[in-house]
Design an enzyme around this catalytic site. Structure first.
Site, mmCIF file in Angstrom:
data_model
loop_
_atom_site.group_PDB
_atom_site.id
_atom_site.type_symbol
_atom_site.label_atom_id
_atom_site.label_comp_id
_atom_site.label_asym_id
_atom_site.label_seq_id
_atom_site.Cartn_x
_atom_site.Cartn_y
_atom_site.Cartn_z
ATOM 1 N N HIS A 220 7.383 -9.599 1.291
ATOM 2 C CA HIS A 220 6.723 -8.839 0.213
ATOM 3 C C HIS A 220 6.701 -9.739 -1.031
ATOM 4 O O HIS A 220 6.121 -10.822 -1.001
ATOM 5 C CB HIS A 220 7.503 -7.526 0.028
ATOM 6 C CG HIS A 220 6.840 -6.496 -0.838
ATOM 7 N ND1 HIS A 220 5.533 -6.541 -1.230
ATOM 8 C CD2 HIS A 220 7.340 -5.336 -1.399
ATOM 9 C CE1 HIS A 220 5.246 -5.478 -1.983
ATOM 10 N NE2 HIS A 220 6.337 -4.730 -2.101
ATOM 11 N N HIS A 259 -2.081 -10.356 5.145
ATOM 12 C CA HIS A 259 -1.790 -9.122 4.412
ATOM 13 C C HIS A 259 -1.998 -7.940 5.333
ATOM 14 O O HIS A 259 -2.888 -7.963 6.182
ATOM 15 C CB HIS A 259 -2.721 -9.004 3.191
ATOM 16 C CG HIS A 259 -2.221 -8.040 2.171
ATOM 17 N ND1 HIS A 259 -2.471 -6.690 2.262
ATOM 18 C CD2 HIS A 259 -1.472 -8.226 1.062
ATOM 19 C CE1 HIS A 259 -1.882 -6.084 1.224
ATOM 20 N NE2 HIS A 259 -1.276 -6.990 0.487
ATOM 21 N N ASP A 313 0.196 -13.991 -3.578
ATOM 22 C CA ASP A 313 1.312 -14.908 -3.787
ATOM 23 C C ASP A 313 0.924 -16.363 -3.601
ATOM 24 O O ASP A 313 1.624 -17.254 -4.062
ATOM 25 C CB ASP A 313 2.452 -14.564 -2.819
ATOM 26 C CG ASP A 313 3.061 -13.222 -3.151
ATOM 27 O OD1 ASP A 313 3.270 -12.949 -4.339
ATOM 28 O OD2 ASP A 313 3.316 -12.434 -2.221
HETATM 29 N N1 ACO Z 1 1.225 -17.120 9.115
HETATM 30 C C1 ACO Z 1 0.983 -17.243 10.439
HETATM 31 N N2 ACO Z 1 0.690 -16.189 11.245
HETATM 32 C C2 ACO Z 1 0.662 -14.980 10.668
HETATM 33 C C3 ACO Z 1 0.904 -14.792 9.296
HETATM 34 C C4 ACO Z 1 1.182 -15.924 8.513
HETATM 35 N N3 ACO Z 1 1.439 -15.827 7.202
HETATM 36 N N4 ACO Z 1 0.801 -13.484 9.010
HETATM 37 C C5 ACO Z 1 0.509 -12.864 10.152
HETATM 38 N N5 ACO Z 1 0.430 -13.756 11.136
HETATM 39 C C6 ACO Z 1 0.109 -13.474 12.543
HETATM 40 C C7 ACO Z 1 1.297 -12.863 13.249
HETATM 41 O O1 ACO Z 1 2.138 -13.844 13.796
HETATM 42 C C8 ACO Z 1 0.612 -12.019 14.298
HETATM 43 O O2 ACO Z 1 0.173 -12.869 15.324
HETATM 44 P P1 ACO Z 1 0.200 -12.357 16.862
HETATM 45 O O3 ACO Z 1 -0.689 -11.145 16.887
HETATM 46 O O4 ACO Z 1 -0.323 -13.523 17.598
HETATM 47 O O5 ACO Z 1 1.635 -12.019 17.145
HETATM 48 C C9 ACO Z 1 -0.629 -11.511 13.577
HETATM 49 O O6 ACO Z 1 -0.899 -12.473 12.553
HETATM 50 C C10 ACO Z 1 -0.436 -10.149 12.944
HETATM 51 O O7 ACO Z 1 0.743 -10.168 12.193
HETATM 52 P P2 ACO Z 1 1.572 -8.866 11.823
HETATM 53 O O8 ACO Z 1 2.971 -9.277 11.507
HETATM 54 O O9 ACO Z 1 1.380 -7.799 12.828
HETATM 55 O O10 ACO Z 1 0.816 -8.386 10.531
HETATM 56 P P3 ACO Z 1 1.437 -7.558 9.375
HETATM 57 O O11 ACO Z 1 0.386 -6.670 8.877
HETATM 58 O O12 ACO Z 1 2.738 -6.934 9.706
HETATM 59 O O13 ACO Z 1 1.753 -8.754 8.332
HETATM 60 C C11 ACO Z 1 2.439 -9.787 6.410
HETATM 61 C C12 ACO Z 1 1.535 -8.729 7.022
HETATM 62 C C13 ACO Z 1 3.900 -9.338 6.559
HETATM 63 C C14 ACO Z 1 2.130 -9.899 4.927
HETATM 64 C C15 ACO Z 1 2.237 -11.131 7.128
HETATM 65 O O14 ACO Z 1 0.887 -11.538 7.017
HETATM 66 C C16 ACO Z 1 3.156 -12.224 6.592
HETATM 67 O O15 ACO Z 1 4.306 -12.307 7.020
HETATM 68 N N6 ACO Z 1 2.652 -13.071 5.643
HETATM 69 C C17 ACO Z 1 3.481 -14.098 5.057
HETATM 70 C C18 ACO Z 1 4.360 -13.479 3.972
HETATM 71 C C19 ACO Z 1 3.562 -13.113 2.739
HETATM 72 O O16 ACO Z 1 2.754 -13.883 2.250
HETATM 73 N N7 ACO Z 1 3.851 -11.926 2.203
HETATM 74 C C20 ACO Z 1 3.218 -11.440 0.968
HETATM 75 C C21 ACO Z 1 2.245 -10.343 1.253
HETATM 76 S S1 ACO Z 1 1.428 -9.844 -0.232
HETATM 77 C C22 ACO Z 1 2.598 -8.975 -1.019
HETATM 78 O O17 ACO Z 1 3.463 -8.343 -0.466
HETATM 79 C C23 ACO Z 1 2.581 -9.020 -2.480
#
Ligand code: ACO
Length: 376
Positions: A220, A259, A313
């Site tokens: 987050h 996201h 971010d």
């Molecule tokens: N890098 C690489 N792969 C990713 C990323 C990433 N940043 N984010 C998602 N994926 C992939 C996952 O591995 C997954 O792949 P799969 O289907 O092959 O297993 C797919 O995309 C879906 O991911 P989920 O975890 O189901 O998506 P979710 O909606 O839960 O994730 C999240 C959202 C937590 C923000 C995720 O994109 C992430 O971890 N991003 C990096 C952290 C980040 O930048 N957080 C800030 C968000 S904005 C905020 O809160 C202000």
């Protein structure tokens, strides 16, 4: 019901008049006003008024809010003493959690949940959070805290209290816009935490402490600091492919990318990128921003076909770096902005409360017989 809404994805937990996001189109709207419009024309104080009142202020109302916030910026000596004692042991986000709780303990009206008092509480925490962060940073840098200045707005005063220097007009404006971009975002994890705590009719200070603790996590609000460390570790453009390949091979995520709601570029990242170009002119730290652009372009090719794009971010890290802000304050600054949205959601929650109490689907064993400890 046998279905589980893991991560509550796609579930509406409440109705709100504060914010609408269209994750497919990349739209972000606060109380009917488009984020691009607000970023161009508004201020953090004005957007807080909008969120707390569901309308923009008149000139008089704006001046009154501004004056109240300024009058509330100063720290209680007990909080200051605590910061002096604890800064060597506590990281910035934990400091914020503790400071919010102590401010609640010191506020005799903390358990008054009537609307006029709640509004003042929202203003008070909003005003003081910036002072807590700046004071913590001064103390850990071996410097005395700087008194807030009543002739400066919220964004400028924070930068001034942090550095002891007057920020340039560009830096003041960029930081003000960054606060506007972070102030509200519908039902995210930290806002939900605040809502859950508030729904038990616990007070606003405890609800905000819950939200701060939730924002801290790297999935987050903690992602902005993580982006900074990513860029720093990459160092040079030629290292990008090796770094990213190794990271993905370890099953890790690229911070600042992806996201839950946006399946296109986060509009806040678009605005921050534009601001980044302005701040980069003449900045000794522009390489962070330039390398972020290269990383973004590389990931665009590498992750093509997947709905993974820069989120807020991604560029806030390099923009804050170019404003001279230390990396471990990026997430506290996120909190210092989001306090406007958290408190606005709490005002909605307290005005029409229903206890948040979901269920969990039991998948454990049944009918087990208790065996005395000596016989196990
Ligand atoms: N890098 C690489 N792969 C990713 C990323 C990433 N940043 N984010 C998602 N994926 C992939 C996952 O591995 C997954 O792949 P799969 O289907 O092959 O297993 C797919 O995309 C879906 O991911 P989920 O975890 O189901 O998506 P979710 O909606 O839960 O994730 C999240 C959202 C937590 C923000 C995720 O994109 C992430 O971890 N991003 C990096 C952290 C980040 O930048 N957080 C800030 C968000 S904005 C905020 O809160 C202000």
């Amino acid at each position: 019901m046998s279905e589980i809404a893991r991560g509550l994805e796609g579930i509406n937990v409440t109705a709100t008049k504060l914010c609408r996001i269209d994750g497919q189109k990349g739209e972000l709207v606060y109380a009917g006003y488009d984020i691009f419009d607000l970023a161009e024309n508004s201020t953090f104080e004005e957007v807080c008024f909008l969120l707390w009142n569901n309308r923009l202020p008149t000139a008089t109302e704006y001046a009154e809010l501004d004056a109240r916030l300024k009058s509330m910026r100063r720290m209680d000596p007990i909080v200051l003493n605590l910061l002096r004692e604890m800064w060597p042991h506590v990281r910035p986000m934990r400091t914020l959690e503790i400071a919010v709780e102590l401010a609640g303990a010191l506020d005799p009206a903390s358990s008054d949940l009537t609307l006029p008092t709640l509004r003042l509480t929202a203003e008070r925490i909003t005003a003081k959070m910036s002072t807590w962060i700046a004071t913590y940073h001064r103390l850990r840098s071996g410097l005395e805290p700087i008194e807030p200045r009543d002739d400066l707005n919220h964004a400028s005063n924070f930068l001034y209290m942090l550095t002891g220097e007057m920020p340039s007009d560009l830096h003041r404006r960029v930081f003000d816009v960054a606060l506007i971009l972070h102030v509200e975002h519908e039902m995210n994890a930290s806002t939900f935490s605040a809502m859950v705590t508030g729904s038990t009719m616990s007070d606003m200070y405890s609800a905000i402490a819950s939200a701060v603790g939730t924002l801290k996590g790297p999935l987050h609000g903690g992602a902005n600091e993580a982006v900074y460390h990513t860029v720093e570790a990459i160092k040079e453009e030629r290292n990008i492919p090796t770094y990213v390949e190794a990271l993905l091979a370890r099953g890790e995520r690229v911070m600042g990318i992806g996201h839950r709601v946006y399946k296109t570029t986060d509009p806040r990242a678009i605005i921050l990128e534009r601001l980044g170009h302005q701040v980069a002119e003449g900045s000794p730290d522009r390489w962070y921003f330039d390398l972020s652009l290269k990383l973004r372009d590389y990931l665009g090719r590498k992750l093509a076909g997947k709905p993974l794009y820069p989120n807020v971010d991604f560029f806030s890290a390099s923009v804050y770096k170019m404003l001279g802000i230390p990396a471990d304050l990026y997430t506290p600054i996120f909190a210092m902005a989001r306090i406007g949205g958290w408190t606005a959601h709490l005002l909605e929650q307290y005005a029409d409360n229903r206890l948040v109490r979901p269920n969990a689907l039991y998948q454990g064993e049944e009918n087990r017989e208790y065996v005395d400890i000596a016989a196990r």
